[in-house]
Design an enzyme around this catalytic site. Structure first.
Site, PDB file in Angstrom:
ATOM      1  N   ASN A   7       0.868  -1.183   0.000  1.00  0.00           N
ATOM      2  CA  ASN A   7       0.000   0.000   0.000  1.00  0.00           C
ATOM      3  C   ASN A   7       0.899   1.226   0.000  1.00  0.00           C
ATOM      4  O   ASN A   7       1.440   1.600   1.025  1.00  0.00           O
ATOM      5  CB  ASN A   7      -0.891  -0.037   1.255  1.00  0.00           C
ATOM      6  CG  ASN A   7      -1.751   1.202   1.388  1.00  0.00           C
ATOM      7  OD1 ASN A   7      -1.826   2.020   0.465  1.00  0.00           O
ATOM      8  ND2 ASN A   7      -2.405   1.351   2.540  1.00  0.00           N
ATOM      9  N   LYS A   9       0.112   4.249  -0.443  1.00  0.00           N
ATOM     10  CA  LYS A   9      -0.560   5.473   0.042  1.00  0.00           C
ATOM     11  C   LYS A   9      -0.255   6.625  -0.923  1.00  0.00           C
ATOM     12  O   LYS A   9      -0.111   6.388  -2.115  1.00  0.00           O
ATOM     13  CB  LYS A   9      -0.147   5.768   1.485  1.00  0.00           C
ATOM     14  CG  LYS A   9      -0.337   4.526   2.374  1.00  0.00           C
ATOM     15  CD  LYS A   9      -0.235   4.780   3.829  1.00  0.00           C
ATOM     16  CE  LYS A   9      -0.430   3.448   4.567  1.00  0.00           C
ATOM     17  NZ  LYS A   9      -0.409   3.598   6.002  1.00  0.00           N
ATOM     18  N   HIS A  94      -9.776   1.301   4.300  1.00  0.00           N
ATOM     19  CA  HIS A  94      -8.530   1.458   5.052  1.00  0.00           C
ATOM     20  C   HIS A  94      -8.787   2.433   6.202  1.00  0.00           C
ATOM     21  O   HIS A  94      -9.568   3.376   6.065  1.00  0.00           O
ATOM     22  CB  HIS A  94      -7.436   1.978   4.123  1.00  0.00           C
ATOM     23  CG  HIS A  94      -6.088   1.997   4.780  1.00  0.00           C
ATOM     24  ND1 HIS A  94      -5.725   2.988   5.665  1.00  0.00           N
ATOM     25  CD2 HIS A  94      -5.046   1.138   4.715  1.00  0.00           C
ATOM     26  CE1 HIS A  94      -4.504   2.732   6.111  1.00  0.00           C
ATOM     27  NE2 HIS A  94      -4.071   1.615   5.554  1.00  0.00           N
ATOM     28  N   GLU A  96      -7.279   4.858   7.295  1.00  0.00           N
ATOM     29  CA  GLU A  96      -7.081   6.283   6.978  1.00  0.00           C
ATOM     30  C   GLU A  96      -8.287   6.839   6.235  1.00  0.00           C
ATOM     31  O   GLU A  96      -8.615   8.021   6.376  1.00  0.00           O
ATOM     32  CB  GLU A  96      -5.777   6.460   6.171  1.00  0.00           C
ATOM     33  CG  GLU A  96      -4.552   6.282   7.069  1.00  0.00           C
ATOM     34  CD  GLU A  96      -3.331   5.688   6.395  1.00  0.00           C
ATOM     35  OE1 GLU A  96      -3.254   5.685   5.150  1.00  0.00           O
ATOM     36  OE2 GLU A  96      -2.437   5.204   7.125  1.00  0.00           O
ATOM     37  N   GLU A 164      -5.802  -4.683  10.243  1.00  0.00           N
ATOM     38  CA  GLU A 164      -4.789  -3.655  10.497  1.00  0.00           C
ATOM     39  C   GLU A 164      -5.166  -2.861  11.745  1.00  0.00           C
ATOM     40  O   GLU A 164      -5.936  -1.894  11.649  1.00  0.00           O
ATOM     41  CB  GLU A 164      -4.695  -2.701   9.300  1.00  0.00           C
ATOM     42  CG  GLU A 164      -4.325  -3.374   8.003  1.00  0.00           C
ATOM     43  CD  GLU A 164      -3.786  -2.368   6.993  1.00  0.00           C
ATOM     44  OE1 GLU A 164      -2.634  -2.528   6.587  1.00  0.00           O
ATOM     45  OE2 GLU A 164      -4.510  -1.444   6.625  1.00  0.00           O
ATOM     46  N   GLY A 170       1.994   2.446  10.770  1.00  0.00           N
ATOM     47  CA  GLY A 170       2.967   3.537  10.669  1.00  0.00           C
ATOM     48  C   GLY A 170       3.613   3.934  11.980  1.00  0.00           C
ATOM     49  O   GLY A 170       4.242   4.981  12.075  1.00  0.00           O
ATOM     50  N   SER A 206       3.012  -1.869  10.487  1.00  0.00           N
ATOM     51  CA  SER A 206       4.448  -1.885  10.794  1.00  0.00           C
ATOM     52  C   SER A 206       5.134  -3.207  10.463  1.00  0.00           C
ATOM     53  O   SER A 206       6.018  -3.660  11.179  1.00  0.00           O
ATOM     54  CB  SER A 206       4.689  -1.503  12.263  1.00  0.00           C
ATOM     55  OG  SER A 206       4.251  -0.179  12.495  1.00  0.00           O
TER      56      SER A 206
HETATM   57  P1  PGA Z   1       2.476   0.471   7.660  1.00  0.00           P
HETATM   58  O1  PGA Z   1       1.044   0.685   6.948  1.00  0.00           O
HETATM   59  O2  PGA Z   1       3.063  -0.797   7.099  1.00  0.00           O
HETATM   60  O3  PGA Z   1       3.269   1.695   7.265  1.00  0.00           O
HETATM   61  O4  PGA Z   1       2.238   0.388   9.112  1.00  0.00           O
HETATM   62  C1  PGA Z   1       0.197  -0.398   6.695  1.00  0.00           C
HETATM   63  C2  PGA Z   1      -1.078   0.087   6.055  1.00  0.00           C
HETATM   64  O5  PGA Z   1      -1.569   1.159   6.413  1.00  0.00           O
HETATM   65  O6  PGA Z   1      -1.641  -0.595   5.172  1.00  0.00           O
END
Ligand code: PGA
Length: 251
Positions: A7, A9, A94, A96, A164, A170, A206
């Site tokens: 992903n 983003k 997601h 976000e 997630e 993140g 992460s």
């Molecule tokens: P991350 O994000 O690996 O940076 O924690 C995962 C995601 O949001 O899909």
């Protein structure tokens, strides 16, 4: 076979994205047969990236699609447009999107349905906040977030869910194997009970080269959805290799 989904983003502007996809293809020609790699890119990257991965084992996916099918919705990109631009899959819900764009279960149910109509494979993203975990509400939150499936008239044979936990995204703090196994187990049993089929459940939050082995070897983990570590080949390639290596083991 373990799945490794990236992903990106709102990162990797062109032409870097195309270079990335080309190098990834060359570097994983062997591994890509033993794992399943999808690059979830922004809408403007879909066409050029999918052109690179066409006829390879890599796939391109969209990070989101509109909850409307078509019409006067300025700035929106429909599921059908994503498919026409080369996407074969789409992330739905997601965290976000839920947090910054206020997407609720009804909105996500609409997106899910339109994704299916456009022949995109939807990956439904679920996961609790730290507050919800501390309040002992993980199961209730996951059950609520599965409502997008409840709303469908017909579900695909292969159901994809990404677990997630919001607090692990993140942050550099991944969920423990116990937490992952428990949440994935809950999701699998709820979906099996309700829809009569076992979903594939990916873990996201992460994931990096240091924890990939442990995560992939955790019970009920069918793959990973990777944000930060997917932005550089030096951190993404080890994840692909770890996933491919596990396929040999089970072959
Ligand atoms: P991350 O994000 O690996 O940076 O924690 C995962 C995601 O949001 O899909």
């Amino acid at each position: 076979m373990k799945l490794v989904y990236a992903n990106w983003k709102m990162n990797l502007p062109l032409p870097g994205a195309v270079e990335y996809a080309k190098t990834l293809f060359r570097a994983t020609e062997e591994e890509a047969r033993r794992t399943e790699i999808v690059l979830f890119v922004s809408h403007t990257q879909l066409f050029p990236v999918s052109a690179v991965v066409q006829n390879t084992f890599l796939r391109a996916g969209a990070q989101d699609c509109s909850r409307f099918e078509e019409g006067a919705y300025t700035g929106e990109v429909s599921a059908a447009m994503c498919a026409a631009a080369g996407a074969t899959a789409v992330l739905i819900g997601h965290s976000e999107r839920r947090k910054y764009f206020g997407e609720d279960e009804q909105c996500l149910a609409n997106k899910y349905a339109l994704a299916l109509k456009a022949h995109l494979e939807p990956v439904l993203c679920v996961g609790e906040t730290l507050e919800e975990r501390e309040a002992g509400r993980v199961e209730a939150v996951l059950a609520r977030q599965l409502q997008a499936l409840e709303a469908q008239k017909l579900l695909p044979e292969r159901l994809l869910i990404a677990y997630e936990p919001v607090w692990a995204i993140g942050t550099g703090v991944n969920a423990t194997s116990e937490q992952i196994a428990e949440a994935h187990g809950l999701l699998k049993s709820k979906i099996e009970y309700r829809f009569g089929r076992t979903p594939l459940v990916l873990y996201g939050g992460s994931v990096n080269p240091a924890n990939i082995e442990e995560i992939l070897d955790t019970e009920n983990v069918d793959g990973v959805l990777v944000g930060g570590a997917s932005l550089k080949l030096e951190t993404f390639l080890p994840l692909v290799k770890a996933a491919a290596a596990r396929d040999t083991k089970t072959a």
